[in-house]
Scaffold this active site. Structure first.
Site, PDB file in Angstrom:
ATOM      1  N   THR A 136     -11.148   5.072  19.897  1.00 11.56           N
ATOM      2  CA  THR A 136     -10.691   3.744  20.284  1.00 11.56           C
ATOM      3  C   THR A 136      -9.335   3.846  20.977  1.00 11.56           C
ATOM      4  O   THR A 136      -8.691   4.901  20.963  1.00 11.56           O
ATOM      5  CB  THR A 136     -10.550   2.810  19.067  1.00 11.56           C
ATOM      6  OG1 THR A 136      -9.554   3.358  18.179  1.00 11.56           O
ATOM      7  CG2 THR A 136     -11.867   2.674  18.323  1.00 11.56           C
ATOM      8  N   ASP A 180     -11.300  -1.736  13.579  1.00 11.51           N
ATOM      9  CA  ASP A 180     -11.926  -1.277  12.323  1.00 11.51           C
ATOM     10  C   ASP A 180     -12.906  -2.301  11.773  1.00 11.51           C
ATOM     11  O   ASP A 180     -12.656  -2.951  10.759  1.00 11.51           O
ATOM     12  CB  ASP A 180     -10.856  -0.969  11.273  1.00 11.51           C
ATOM     13  CG  ASP A 180     -10.240   0.397  11.492  1.00 11.51           C
ATOM     14  OD1 ASP A 180     -10.583   1.037  12.494  1.00 11.51           O
ATOM     15  OD2 ASP A 180      -9.428   0.809  10.670  1.00 11.51           O
ATOM     16  N   LYS A 187      -8.241  -7.546   7.607  1.00 19.97           N
ATOM     17  CA  LYS A 187      -7.020  -7.447   6.810  1.00 19.97           C
ATOM     18  C   LYS A 187      -5.945  -6.867   7.713  1.00 19.97           C
ATOM     19  O   LYS A 187      -6.228  -6.384   8.820  1.00 19.97           O
ATOM     20  CB  LYS A 187      -7.237  -6.571   5.580  1.00 19.97           C
ATOM     21  CG  LYS A 187      -7.792  -5.182   5.884  1.00 19.97           C
ATOM     22  CD  LYS A 187      -8.083  -4.416   4.603  1.00 19.97           C
ATOM     23  CE  LYS A 187      -8.687  -3.052   4.929  1.00 19.97           C
ATOM     24  NZ  LYS A 187      -8.983  -2.269   3.715  1.00 19.97           N
TER      25      LYS A 187
END
Length: 444
Positions: free
Chosen positions: A112, A179, A162
């Site tokens: 990524t 993620d 989160k």
């Protein structure tokens, strides 16, 4: 080694400098350093280098257990998730460049883009004194990313949002969601598989009956951590205690430390029961984010999407998005127009409905009025639906004369075709603010 997704490149023999790297991908395009930039119970993230583009990237390795490796269903699910994420292109979504499975090491490898300042949690711990305006800017970027995810068909639900999974470039303040809970997909659905993220999970996730609003609950917990630098439910003794509190709708004690009344109200709205919880688009209009300036009317964004019909025929459609509403129609059909609208119903859920539009007899307002009556929607939705219909018709048929003002229209596509259609249509040109000489283009 079985590649899931890695671009084939002709590679040169490694030189002495490259031999110092710890690992390379199957194509040789990406080379990994030993430097760890993040780690979890089943995943390690390393800094790596993209030889093709000359950029530093992030290389994450997630361990796969035997129950996944031995299950064709789970491997297919994993592959489907990764392919879906690779297609996402948005300024507030972390780009996924390539991925593959290493069967020998039993790992999923994902490349990524690399955010220089790490996760939002790391950044917040480093910078203790952050003003409320910075919080608003971060919140609006996260919500904009969620809005894009949730507007996909079907909606993309993060499931593991989160502060550890939100990344930031501290030099310009850009925030990106990353993620996408792949570690959760790779594990058996046991209590231990949510350890460390239970504090951010919406109550409905425990039942398995949930939608994209579960991400809004998690976003509220992210706001709470961003403000206080404390993990939610840190007052609890163990996972079972946290589970009971979430199931009973008891909010974390740290919420009492939020002194700003506007922010606290904003977080409370995010943590509301799912039937009362707003969407990302609705939160972007919340008074907490808008009180220092005028409420912005969202533009109509236009993109192209390709698909394959049931009979195997290639199809291309215009997709128009305005807030929670998304209109889709075939870009080549002008004699028998059928439109598909995705819209929020009064219960807060999203529905899809198809309806025809007769160029000779229908008007956008009459069709929108009938649609609102049939589905018992608020009267304020008539104008939004009518504007989407008019914008679609103007792009499809540039000489079309609209019956309502369209408002701002922007291209959210890499296709120059849409930008040219907007520029060549007088009505759409006038809908673009004078400060913008040409449509705003960004890659999706």
């Amino acid at each position: 080694m079985d590649p899931v997704e890695a671009e084939e490149q002709q590679t040169e023999p490694p030189d002495e400098e490259e031999e110092a790297y710890a690992e390379a991908d199957p194509t040789g395009r990406f080379i990994r350093y030993d430097e760890i930039v993040g780690s979890g119970s089943v995943k390690t993230v390393y800094k790596a280098f993209d030889k093709l583009e000359g950029d530093e990237v992030a290389w994450s390795q997630t361990r796969i257990d035997d129950s996944v490796m031995g299950s064709s269903r789970k491997m297919a699910l994993l592959n489907t998730e990764i392919q879906l994420l690779k297609k996402l292109r948005h300024k507030n979504i972390q780009k996924l460049f390539a991925s593959w499975i290493d069967e020998d090491k039993k790992t999923v490898n994902i490349i990524t883009e690399f955010c220089i300042s790490g996760s939002l949690r790391q950044y917040r711990k480093k910078h203790k004194k952050v003003g409320i305006n910075a919080m608003k800017r971060w919140a609006m970027q996260i919500l904009t990313g969620l809005e894009h995810l949730h507007s996909q068909e079907p909606a993309v639900i993060h499931r593991d949002l989160k502060c550890d999974n939100i990344f930031i470039n501290g030099n310009d303040g850009t925030v990106k969601i990353g993620d996408f809970g792949l570690a959760t997909i790779l594990q058996q659905q046991k209590t231990k598989s949510v350890k460390g993220t239970l504090e951010f999970m919406a109550p409905e996730l425990f039942t398995g009956d949930y939608n994209e609003l579960a991400d809004i609950y998690s976003f509220g917990m992210c706001m709470l951590e961003m403000m206080t630098c404390e993990y939610p439910y840190s007052e609890c003794q163990g996972q079972a205690h946290i589970y009971r509190k979430i199931s009973q709708g008891i909010k974390p004690a740290v919420l009492s430390k939020v002194e700003d009344a506007g922010l606290r109200s904003f977080i409370d709205v995010c943590l509301a029961p799912v039937a009362e919880r707003p969407t990302a688009s609705q939160l972007l209009k919340h008074s907490f984010l808008q009180k220092d300036g005028p409420i912005l009317v969202p533009p109509i964004s236009v993109s192209l999407v390709s698909s394959v019909t049931k009979d195997g025929r290639q199809s291309a459609s215009f997709v128009l998005l305005k807030g929670d509403f998304r209109l889709k129609g075939d870009m080549h059909v002008t004699d028998h127009i059928v439109l598909s609208l995705r819209f929020p119903d009064p219960s807060g859920c999203f529905k899809n409905a198809e309806f025809p539009f007769d160029l000779a007899q229908d008007t956008s307002l009459s069709v929108a009025q009938e649609f609102v009556e049939d589905f018992e929607l608020p009267q304020g939705n008539i104008l939004i639906i009518a504007q989407l219909i008019e914008a679609f018709l103007l792009i499809l048929v540039p000489e079309w004369v609209p019956s309502v003002a369209v408002g701002q229209v922007v291209s959210e596509s890499a296709h120059n075709y849409i930008a040219k259609r907007i520029k060549n249509c007088r009505q759409l040109r006038t809908a673009i603010p004078e400060s913008s000489a040409s449509p705003k283009l960004s890659v999706i």
